[in-house]
Design a protein around this motif. Sequence first.
Motif, mmCIF file in Angstrom:
data_model
loop_
_atom_site.group_PDB
_atom_site.id
_atom_site.type_symbol
_atom_site.label_atom_id
_atom_site.label_comp_id
_atom_site.label_asym_id
_atom_site.label_seq_id
_atom_site.Cartn_x
_atom_site.Cartn_y
_atom_site.Cartn_z
ATOM 1 N N GLN A 226 0.812 -1.211 0.000
ATOM 2 C CA GLN A 226 0.000 0.000 0.000
ATOM 3 C C GLN A 226 0.850 1.266 0.000
ATOM 4 N N GLU A 227 1.951 1.258 0.728
ATOM 5 C CA GLU A 227 2.749 2.468 0.905
ATOM 6 C C GLU A 227 4.054 2.440 0.119
ATOM 7 N N SER A 228 4.182 1.535 -0.844
ATOM 8 C CA SER A 228 5.429 1.359 -1.574
ATOM 9 C C SER A 228 5.947 2.665 -2.178
ATOM 10 N N LYS A 229 5.073 3.438 -2.775
ATOM 11 C CA LYS A 229 5.485 4.688 -3.431
ATOM 12 C C LYS A 229 6.077 5.662 -2.408
ATOM 13 N N LEU A 230 5.384 5.830 -1.295
ATOM 14 C CA LEU A 230 5.871 6.742 -0.262
ATOM 15 C C LEU A 230 7.206 6.282 0.314
ATOM 16 N N TYR A 231 7.318 4.983 0.596
ATOM 17 C CA TYR A 231 8.540 4.448 1.184
ATOM 18 C C TYR A 231 9.726 4.591 0.246
ATOM 19 N N ASN A 232 9.488 4.609 -1.056
ATOM 20 C CA ASN A 232 10.575 4.740 -2.032
ATOM 21 C C ASN A 232 10.946 6.188 -2.335
ATOM 22 N N GLU A 233 10.040 7.109 -2.016
ATOM 23 C CA GLU A 233 10.284 8.508 -2.387
ATOM 24 C C GLU A 233 10.666 9.393 -1.206
ATOM 25 N N ASN A 234 10.140 9.106 -0.029
ATOM 26 C CA ASN A 234 10.352 9.976 1.123
ATOM 27 C C ASN A 234 10.984 9.192 2.263
ATOM 28 N N PRO A 235 12.249 9.469 2.608
ATOM 29 C CA PRO A 235 12.917 8.695 3.663
ATOM 30 C C PRO A 235 12.312 8.915 5.050
ATOM 31 N N HIS A 236 11.434 9.904 5.191
ATOM 32 C CA HIS A 236 10.811 10.188 6.486
ATOM 33 C C HIS A 236 9.359 9.719 6.550
ATOM 34 N N ALA A 237 8.905 9.042 5.506
ATOM 35 C CA ALA A 237 7.497 8.619 5.446
ATOM 36 C C ALA A 237 7.140 7.677 6.582
ATOM 37 N N ALA A 238 8.006 6.722 6.866
ATOM 38 C CA ALA A 238 7.714 5.729 7.897
ATOM 39 C C ALA A 238 7.627 6.386 9.272
ATOM 40 N N PHE A 239 8.537 7.328 9.554
ATOM 41 C CA PHE A 239 8.494 7.973 10.863
ATOM 42 C C PHE A 239 7.198 8.739 11.042
ATOM 43 N N LYS A 240 6.763 9.454 10.004
ATOM 44 C CA LYS A 240 5.521 10.210 10.088
ATOM 45 C C LYS A 240 4.336 9.284 10.365
ATOM 46 N N MET A 241 4.302 8.147 9.667
ATOM 47 C CA MET A 241 3.198 7.212 9.873
ATOM 48 C C MET A 241 3.256 6.575 11.262
ATOM 49 N N MET A 242 4.465 6.267 11.722
ATOM 50 C CA MET A 242 4.608 5.713 13.063
ATOM 51 C C MET A 242 4.156 6.729 14.112
ATOM 52 N N ARG A 243 4.540 7.982 13.920
ATOM 53 C CA ARG A 243 4.140 9.037 14.847
ATOM 54 C C ARG A 243 2.613 9.150 14.916
ATOM 55 N N ASP A 244 1.977 9.085 13.747
ATOM 56 C CA ASP A 244 0.512 9.159 13.703
ATOM 57 C C ASP A 244 -0.121 7.964 14.410
ATOM 58 N N HIS A 245 0.471 6.786 14.245
ATOM 59 C CA HIS A 245 -0.060 5.586 14.890
ATOM 60 C C HIS A 245 0.085 5.672 16.407
ATOM 61 N N TYR A 246 1.220 6.144 16.882
ATOM 62 C CA TYR A 246 1.417 6.288 18.319
ATOM 63 C C TYR A 246 0.409 7.271 18.896
ATOM 64 N N ARG A 247 0.179 8.371 18.190
ATOM 65 C CA ARG A 247 -0.803 9.349 18.654
ATOM 66 C C ARG A 247 -2.198 8.717 18.687
ATOM 67 N N ASP A 248 -2.525 7.972 17.634
ATOM 68 C CA ASP A 248 -3.836 7.326 17.567
ATOM 69 C C ASP A 248 -4.027 6.322 18.700
ATOM 70 N N HIS A 249 -2.965 5.563 19.026
ATOM 71 C CA HIS A 249 -3.072 4.602 20.126
ATOM 72 C C HIS A 249 -3.527 5.294 21.412
ATOM 73 N N ALA A 250 -3.019 6.502 21.632
ATOM 74 C CA ALA A 250 -3.311 7.209 22.885
ATOM 75 C C ALA A 250 -4.739 7.736 22.943
ATOM 76 N N ILE A 251 -5.309 8.094 21.786
ATOM 77 C CA ILE A 251 -6.613 8.768 21.820
ATOM 78 C C ILE A 251 -7.766 7.945 21.259
ATOM 79 N N ALA A 252 -7.479 6.867 20.537
ATOM 80 C CA ALA A 252 -8.548 6.072 19.924
ATOM 81 C C ALA A 252 -9.306 5.270 20.983
ATOM 82 N N ALA A 253 -10.625 5.322 20.928
ATOM 83 C CA ALA A 253 -11.449 4.611 21.905
ATOM 84 C C ALA A 253 -11.183 3.110 21.877
ATOM 85 N N HIS A 254 -11.006 2.551 20.674
ATOM 86 C CA HIS A 254 -10.735 1.115 20.536
ATOM 87 C C HIS A 254 -9.453 0.737 21.275
#
Length: 262
Positions: free
Chosen positions: A100-128
């Motif tokens: 799904q993210e192949s294009k981003l991972y090949n073009e932006n060396p910071h793409a994974a960190f941004k997505m990880m940061r968003d996931h960590y934030r979501d873990h803290a606030i998501a009701a699930h």
Amino acid sequence: MYSNLLPITTAINPRELGGLTGFNNRKIQMHRLLRTGDLSKMSSKDRQFLKHYGVVKIIDLRSKAESISHPDPQIDGVQNISLPLSSEEGTLGGENNLKQESKLYNENPHAAFKMMRDHYRDHAIAAHDQETVRQVLKILSETDEGAVIFHCTEGKDRTGFVALFVLYILGVDLELIRQDYLASNEILTEYRAVRDKKFQEAGKSLTFRANMRVLSSASDSLFDTVLLTIEKEYGDLETYLRNALNVTPELENKLRELYLER
């Protein structure tokens, strides 16, 4: 070398949390709380080790899809519990995510960190995700004897998120919790190197491989993302425990009595 590694070779990032100092200088009991990564490839020898070590419950924090494709081992006398931390079907760095993210991972060396940061934030606030942590705490409070394993794929992100609250409730200093989280970097060094070599041999770009290293690494910045999100949305960790995770003084005291040395 990280001293609390369990002596098993067919599971990733397997650790004993016993020995960490908690409330009133009482240490966490040994053979009570374990954190690991994927257990699906465990040898019969390592399964027997866990059984004899006293494991009675395995809490799987992976998605349903991951649990089905790589199921936890069935060990006689051990209860398997599926409690996905995220409502998403998959994991960052997994096969589906890479497609799904192949294009981003090949073009932006910071793409994974941004997505990880968003996931960590979501873990803290998501009701699930909050409900999953509540359920883990409930299970721990109902386990009078034996060891409980909680795990995800690499035993780093989802496992680290849950460990933060379990250890904090037990009175472990926040800096020690951070160091326990960051220990995955040392433990997963060889795992990352093998993974990187496979990507290199498959002709993947350095940008892609840089993103993959981020996905398999713990980070102070990501740990702080959770703390900063909680501070912004709830004020502080104590308020978060009370209002988001419904941790009552009674639950707190029970967990400390069950898991700390007397």
